[in-house]
Design an enzyme around this catalytic site. Structure first.
Site, PDB file in Angstrom:
ATOM      1  CB  SER A 130      -9.071  11.747  -0.554  1.00 50.86           C
ATOM      2  OG  SER A 130      -9.780  12.051   0.626  1.00 50.86           O
ATOM      3  CE  LYS A 185      -8.416   8.232  -0.176  1.00 42.90           C
ATOM      4  NZ  LYS A 185      -9.082   7.014   0.054  1.00 42.90           N
TER       5      LYS A 185
END
Ligand code: ATR
Length: 499
Positions: A130, A185
């Protein structure tokens, strides 16, 4: 000879792959790069001559030039491309070589690939990354899951390239087996949708109240100095202050015709505004991870209403033509005397409601982690997930620190809202949230994320819910039975029995 071998290969030189390769090379690893279209790999190496990047044209050459166990990080388009590349690599690899997928793959694909590759004695990691382009280059948050042995073999690289907080705490950690990394995620992105929507709703409320873009920027900037500090608030300040200059650096990427007719696009916009934001079409797109998160909520029976409202807001935004038409047909029903179409806002209270809504978004996301950990046998470490989110990633915020503390005190916490760390945030936020939802409602301003947050909070604190009525209805029309509050057993009542 072996000194010339590369430490790791990065396959896929689109934006994320290239930036990660450069980040790894910055940290003194020798990086082999490959791209299906070789010219992109050559360009990446030529643009960065000072970096230790070696381009390989074929997979055979690439594999032959890696230290063992070989480490290959795939940064290609999620879906079939990952399977195809794995299939091509398999005959070239040896036992215990490591394939990592750093793309946005669905966790079930990752789980499947992990299991398939186990049969071939290849170690597999699904790696959530990320932070977007800049994060990949300077330090992303990294969420690897899959083979623990593979993780141990590459942990030094992840640690080196990840974002750091408090000087040198790395924002990376092993999340669990199979698809756990991509799952973590995915939910991160679901929370991101909610937090973005909350911020967008504040913007909309303040605008409805007559605040200028610069005044709204000042509000976010002030909040950002305290407990509300977050990356998304920071960029919101920049966005609100950006002027709509003829900027030679702005590229026209695609000369495609908008799906929304020109006569509809500018409806409701301030066409004279000097700010870029006011000229951006009010349609937001998405790539799917937010949808996947909500599908998981449905699958595992976890209430993700605030995350879902972030997703729905994007779907509704896409209906620009319909919205313009409906705006002319549907009455607001606003009581002009009481509300004047203008929400009544107190900035301090709004900040308190913001913090509580953000907390509820995290609470829903972490509730999903808890259910998933049980359903998929992952043993997720919630404190470690919160710690990983503190740097590099889009939802990094100060609120993650008390979240870590809450899980430190009680790793099995059923719901974040029940942790005593949040007593003050809740007691300061709840009345403000109520007032906000009612004033927005009376003014006819849609704030679905805040409204969902409040409904979730009140549902959670209802010792006795209205579901007795649902059970009775089910028993009435379908003889689905009910249980009683005063004794054990399963009952059916003849509701229609007239005798
Ligand atoms: P972007 O991120 O720019 O939208 P993408 O289509 O998602 O691009 O593709 C990202 C990367 O996946 C690219 O490196 C792409 O290779 P090309 O530059 O040759 O297009 C790579 N990719 C996509 N499909 C692939 C496949 N079947 N095999 C190998 N690499 C593939």
């Amino acid at each position: 000879m072996s000194n010339n071998l590369c430490d790791i290969a990065v396959l896929g030189m689109a934006v994320m792959g290239k930036n990660l390769a450069l980040n790894i090379a910055d940290n003194d690893y020798k990086v082999a790069i490959y791209n299906r279209t070789t010219s992109k790999a050559i360009a990446a190496a030529e643009e960065n001559p000072e970096q230790n990047l070696s381009v390989f044209v074929t997979l055979e050459e690439l594999v032959a030039n890696l230290k063992r166990p070989r480490k290959l990080l795939l940064m290609v388009k999620a879906g079939a491309a990952v399977d195809k590349l794995i299939e091509s690599l398999l005959p070239l690899l040896d036992e215990d070589d490591i394939i990592m997928d750093g793309g946005n793959s669905h966790f079930q694909d990752t789980q499947r690939r992990f299991e398939e590759l186990q049969q071939h004695d290849i170690q597999y990691l699904g790696v959530g990354v990320s932070g977007g382009e800049e994060g990949a280059r300077r330090g992303p948050a990294i969420m690897p899951g899959g083979s623990k042995a593979a993780y141990d073999a590459v942990a030094d690289i992840f640690e080196a390239i990840s974002a750091k907080v408090n000087d040198n705490e790395a924002c990376e950690a092993y999340m669990g087996s199979g698809g756990a990394g991509h799952y973590v995620k995915m939910v991160h992105n679901g929370i991101e949708y909610a937090d973005m929507e909350i911020i967008a709703e504040i913007y909309s409320l303040l605008k409805a109240n007559g605040y200028s873009n610069l005044e709204i920027a000042d509000v976010f900037e002030n909040w950002d100095r305290g407990d509300l500090s977050s990356y998304l608030s920071e960029i919101t300040v920049d966005i609100l202050r950006e002027k709509d200059l003829e900027n030679p650096e702005d590229d026209l990427l695609d000369d495609i015709e908008s799906q929304v007719g020109a006569e509809y696009r500018a409806v409701g916009a301030d066409n004279e505004s000097e700010f870029l934001l006011d000229h951006i079409l009010d349609i937001s797109e998405q790539k799917g991870t937010g949808k996947w998160t909500n599908q998981e909520g449905l699958e595992l029976h976890v209430d993700l209403s605030i995350l879902y409202s972030g997703l729905n807001a994007r779907y509704m935004s896409a209906e620009k033509t319909l919205r313009v038409q409906a705006s002319e047909i549907l009455p607001a029903g606003v009581d002009a005397e009481n509300a004047l179409g203008k929400p009544n806002i107190d900035i301090e209270e709004l900040g308190n409601a913001f913090l509580l809504a953000r907390l509820i978004a995290y609470a829903q996301g972490f509730a999903l982690y808890k259910s998933a950990s049980k359903a998929y046998g992952w043993d997720l470490d919630y404190k470690s997930i919160a710690a990983t989110f503190r740097g590099g990633c889009i939802i990094r915020s100060k609120l993650l620190v008390p979240i870590m503390e809450a899980y430190d005190k009680n790793p099995d916490l059923d719901n974040l809202l029940l942790a005593d760390n949040f007593e003050a945030a809740i007691s300061q936020g709840i009345t403000a949230l109520r007032k906000l939802v009612s004033t927005a409602s009376l003014a006819g301003v849609a704030i679905p994320a805040f409204s969902s947050a409040l409904a979730y909070y009140d549902s959670l604190r209802a010792a006795r819910s209205q579901a007795n009525m649902i059970s009775a209805q089910r028993d009435y029309f379908g003889a689905h039975t009910y249980r009683r509050t005063d004794r054990d057993g399963v009952y059916h009542h003849e509701w229609n029995d007239e005798t």
